[in-house]
Design an enzyme around this catalytic site. Structure first.
Site, PDB file in Angstrom:
ATOM      1  N   CYS A 154     -21.138   4.454 -34.946  1.00 44.63           N
ATOM      2  CA  CYS A 154     -21.616   4.016 -33.624  1.00 44.63           C
ATOM      3  C   CYS A 154     -22.888   4.761 -33.236  1.00 44.63           C
ATOM      4  CB  CYS A 154     -20.533   4.214 -32.580  1.00 44.63           C
ATOM      5  SG  CYS A 154     -19.729   5.793 -32.699  1.00 44.63           S
TER       6      CYS A 154
ATOM      7  N   GLU B 188     -15.285   2.351 -26.187  1.00 40.86           N
ATOM      8  CA  GLU B 188     -16.570   2.763 -26.748  1.00 40.86           C
ATOM      9  C   GLU B 188     -16.999   1.627 -27.651  1.00 40.86           C
ATOM     10  OE1 GLU B 188     -17.141   5.917 -29.819  1.00 40.86           O
ATOM     11  OE2 GLU B 188     -18.557   4.246 -29.899  1.00 40.86           O
TER      12      GLU B 188
HETATM   13  P1  NAP Z   1     -13.182  -5.108 -33.279  1.00 36.72           P
HETATM   14  O1  NAP Z   1     -13.366  -6.538 -33.609  1.00 36.72           O
HETATM   15  O2  NAP Z   1     -13.772  -4.643 -32.022  1.00 36.72           O
HETATM   16  O3  NAP Z   1     -11.592  -4.839 -33.269  1.00 36.72           O
HETATM   17  C1  NAP Z   1     -11.028  -3.572 -32.959  1.00 36.72           C
HETATM   18  C2  NAP Z   1      -9.620  -3.761 -32.447  1.00 36.72           C
HETATM   19  O4  NAP Z   1      -9.655  -4.481 -31.211  1.00 36.72           O
HETATM   20  C3  NAP Z   1      -8.725  -4.567 -33.378  1.00 36.72           C
HETATM   21  O5  NAP Z   1      -7.437  -3.998 -33.339  1.00 36.72           O
HETATM   22  C4  NAP Z   1      -8.722  -5.925 -32.755  1.00 36.72           C
HETATM   23  O6  NAP Z   1      -7.517  -6.633 -32.888  1.00 36.72           O
HETATM   24  C5  NAP Z   1      -8.862  -5.628 -31.287  1.00 36.72           C
HETATM   25  N1  NAP Z   1      -9.543  -6.735 -30.614  1.00 36.72           N
HETATM   26  C6  NAP Z   1     -10.814  -7.158 -30.814  1.00 36.72           C
HETATM   27  N2  NAP Z   1     -11.099  -8.202 -30.013  1.00 36.72           N
HETATM   28  C7  NAP Z   1      -9.978  -8.448 -29.298  1.00 36.72           C
HETATM   29  C8  NAP Z   1      -9.625  -9.415 -28.316  1.00 36.72           C
HETATM   30  N3  NAP Z   1     -10.494 -10.328 -27.895  1.00 36.72           N
HETATM   31  N4  NAP Z   1      -8.378  -9.387 -27.818  1.00 36.72           N
HETATM   32  C9  NAP Z   1      -7.478  -8.472 -28.240  1.00 36.72           C
HETATM   33  N5  NAP Z   1      -7.749  -7.536 -29.175  1.00 36.72           N
HETATM   34  C10 NAP Z   1      -8.967  -7.526 -29.688  1.00 36.72           C
HETATM   35  O7  NAP Z   1     -13.727  -4.181 -34.408  1.00 36.72           O
HETATM   36  P2  NAP Z   1     -13.623  -4.238 -35.999  1.00 36.72           P
HETATM   37  O8  NAP Z   1     -12.561  -5.177 -36.447  1.00 36.72           O
HETATM   38  O9  NAP Z   1     -13.463  -2.876 -36.413  1.00 36.72           O
HETATM   39  O10 NAP Z   1     -15.024  -4.754 -36.470  1.00 36.72           O
HETATM   40  C11 NAP Z   1     -15.645  -5.918 -36.009  1.00 36.72           C
HETATM   41  C12 NAP Z   1     -17.068  -5.606 -35.595  1.00 36.72           C
HETATM   42  O11 NAP Z   1     -17.065  -4.575 -34.590  1.00 36.72           O
HETATM   43  C13 NAP Z   1     -17.927  -4.997 -36.683  1.00 36.72           C
HETATM   44  O12 NAP Z   1     -18.511  -5.939 -37.513  1.00 36.72           O
HETATM   45  C14 NAP Z   1     -18.919  -4.230 -35.906  1.00 36.72           C
HETATM   46  O13 NAP Z   1     -19.954  -5.097 -35.501  1.00 36.72           O
HETATM   47  C15 NAP Z   1     -18.210  -3.768 -34.687  1.00 36.72           C
HETATM   48  N6  NAP Z   1     -17.805  -2.329 -34.707  1.00 36.72           N
HETATM   49  C16 NAP Z   1     -18.562  -1.443 -34.045  1.00 36.72           C
HETATM   50  C17 NAP Z   1     -18.201  -0.113 -34.063  1.00 36.72           C
HETATM   51  C18 NAP Z   1     -19.024   0.906 -33.367  1.00 36.72           C
HETATM   52  O14 NAP Z   1     -18.664   2.072 -33.355  1.00 36.72           O
HETATM   53  N7  NAP Z   1     -20.114   0.527 -32.799  1.00 36.72           N
HETATM   54  C19 NAP Z   1     -17.061   0.322 -34.727  1.00 36.72           C
HETATM   55  C20 NAP Z   1     -16.294  -0.632 -35.386  1.00 36.72           C
HETATM   56  C21 NAP Z   1     -16.681  -1.955 -35.354  1.00 36.72           C
HETATM   57  P3  NAP Z   1      -6.904  -7.165 -34.271  1.00 36.72           P
HETATM   58  O15 NAP Z   1      -6.204  -5.979 -34.838  1.00 36.72           O
HETATM   59  O16 NAP Z   1      -5.952  -8.197 -33.842  1.00 36.72           O
HETATM   60  O17 NAP Z   1      -8.031  -7.623 -35.106  1.00 36.72           O
END
Ligand code: NAP
Length: 487
Positions: free
Chosen positions: A264, A227
């Site tokens: 979200c 999601e």
């Molecule tokens: P995220 O970057 O999507 O990370 C979530 C999880 O996925 C983390 O455990 C991360 O690993 C892992 N991950 C992300 N990219 C990866 C990759 N290329 N390969 C392997 N694992 C990967 O989310 P976030 O850290 O919560 O926030 C970052 C951005 O995501 C926010 O600024 C926001 O824009 C967006 N976000 C959106 C929603 C929504 O519901 N729309 C919710 C949360 C965040 P690591 O543990 O190693 O970092």
């Protein structure tokens, strides 16, 4: 995390799966209930820890903990009742001509070990014992949870509660395993391990899509239920603005800024038509947004992304700032912001449908009804869409509303998309890029359907059939037997 430890974790998960998949509905229900009780037993220290790690206020976290335990109990009730396995029985007709009909019976069975990625914005409800974990355990799958690095201690406490429930219920110790490692490499290895049979994720588009691509590149591709966020368009029809612009402005200023916009379902896009009432609505919305103070975001990375993405969005061609909070933002705070753009610019700029995660919303102004319809075409798949309209104009826009429904998982009339009710009729999903599979939900009991697959048993010795498919219906569940629903 070493390659070897990923391998150990998945082997252990597989070993636990071989026994856990045979647990009865009653046994799984007891286990899920026990997890809920253990989480409640963590009491105030859990809330305090989550407050420190996420900057979320106490009331929100207490509510989210309640949602999480309620979710676990809804899955417990589902598996205790049992009909969710969709049992179908078609008995043999040996003397059928020209060919005899075999005995065929079908039901859903669990996939195997599932890797779940905890989300940053819901430290309980979409994290360690959140909906992905609860639904996978309900389905009879084992879980390897990769904790979100933004709230490691909260995650550890909840994992401890699950471990206690495992021990109290006599479940296999590796039914649930907790992995702390903030490297993309560890996530990649977990997804690509041959024993992993499914992945659950909530977070960014780039994260979800990366995990989906890792899974697709495996020798044996597996389902990834990611999601990945949404901008949740809100169509404000002219009649509604004429009748109640101030109320709509108030409702939306609150929805855009709720929880510092870190949902979200945050309404990131408002669309309306150029009318005299739109001018007053814009002023009213601007006034309300100026009144909302900036607040600290979940973690510095999210705050940095918000500043970067907001700045980029405001520099796009034709975008003008309508208002931002009158109070300047401090470090790591998200500043409430609304901007506007004419539909003609919106229609030619795909960057304007990218999520700005935080308290930001863009008002798209269409000159004509046709332009509003075209704007809908420019919006990719979404979790939700909302229509604000008077009763008569909703009827007049019925075709448009049907087109809106084609590209979302939930359509809201005269409400706000924020606030997701946890109940069986909730669909929290939507066409790509909102999720990687629009057929499934990540909220409500149907979320368990992501972790099962159907198996047909043909001419099986009766004693070898799962209890759900045996003639005497020992579990007393609803089944489709020779095309009739019976218990
Ligand atoms: P995220 O970057 O999507 O990370 C979530 C999880 O996925 C983390 O455990 C991360 O690993 C892992 N991950 C992300 N990219 C990866 C990759 N290329 N390969 C392997 N694992 C990967 O989310 P976030 O850290 O919560 O926030 C970052 C951005 O995501 C926010 O600024 C926001 O824009 C967006 N976000 C959106 C929603 C929504 O519901 N729309 C919710 C949360 C965040 P690591 O543990 O190693 O970092």
């Amino acid at each position: 995390m070493q390659n070897s430890s990923v391998d150990t974790v998945l082997r252990q998960s597989r070993e636990a799966f071989l026994s856990y998949r045979n647990r009865t509905g009653a046994q799984k229900a007891k286990f899920l209930e026990a997890i809920a009780a253990e989480i409640e037993g963590l009491g105030d220290p859990l809330i305090r820890t989550a407050m420190t790690e996420t900057n979320l206020p106490e009331a929100r976290l207490v509510g989210e903990r309640g949602r999480t335990t309620n979710q676990l109990r809804q899955f417990a009730a589902m598996v205790a009742e049992g009909s969710w396995v969709e049992a179908r029985i078609d008995t043999a007709i040996p003397d059928r001509t020209p060919l005899p009909k075999p005995d065929l019976r079908k039901m859903m069975v669990p996939l195997g070990p599932i890797v779940v990625f905890g989300a940053s914005n819901f430290p309980f409800a979409y994290s360690t014992a959140g909906v992905d974990t609860a639904s996978a355990l309900a389905a009879g799958c084992t879980v390897v949870l990769k904790a979100h690095p933004a709230h490691p201690k909260t995650s550890e406490l909840v994992a401890g509660a699950i471990a206690k429930a495992i021990s109290k219920c006599g479940e296999h110790p590796f039914v649930f395993q907790h992995v702390q490692d903030s490297s993309f490499e560890a996530g990649k290895q977990l997804v690509q391990h041959p024993l992993t049979k499914g992945v659950g994720f909530t977070g960014s588009f780039s994260g979800g899509k990366a995990l989906y691509d890792y899974a697709a590149a495996r020798k044996e591709p597996i389902p990834v239920f990611a999601e990945m966020g949404s901008i949740n368009p809100v169509f404000i029809l002219p009649g509604a603005l004429k009748a109640r612009s101030e109320k709509v402005a108030e409702l939306y200023a609150a929805s855009i800024t709720q929880g510092v916009g870190q949902f979200c379902t945050n309404p990131g896009l408002l669309l309306s038509m150029e009318t005299p009432e739109l001018k007053s609505f814009t002023q009213q919305l601007a006034g309300k947004i100026r009144e909302v103070a900036p607040a600290t975001m979940l973690h510095p990375g999210i705050a940095e992304n918000f500043v970067k993405n907001r700045g980029k969005a405001l520099k796009e061609k034709g975008v003008t700032l309508i208002a931002e909070s009158a109070t300047p933002a401090q470090t790591n705070q998200g500043i409430p912001t609304v901007a506007s753009v004419q539909a003609e610019n919106f229609l030619v700029n795909p960057a304007l449908v990218e999520e700005v995660f935080g308290p930001y919303s863009l008002l798209v102004v269409a000159r004509t009804r046709e332009e509003l319809f075209k704007a809908l075409d420019a919006i990719p798949g979404q979790l939700t869409a909302t229509i604000i309209g008077e009763e008569d104009e909703l009827k007049e826009y019925a075709d448009f509303i049907r087109l809106v429904s084609d590209r979302v998982g939930r359509v809201i009339i005269n409400g706000v998309p924020t606030g997701v009710e946890v109940c069986p009729s909730m669909h929290h999903g939507g066409p790509f890029p909102a999720t990687t599979d629009s057929r499934f939900t990540s909220v409500g009991i149907d979320a368990a359907k992501r972790w099962v697959r159907p198996v047909s048993y043909q001419n099986f010795p009766h004693d070898l059939l799962p209890p759900e498919l045996q003639n005497q219906n020992p579990l007393g569940i609803w089944r489709l037997v020779n095309n009739s629903w019976t218990k």
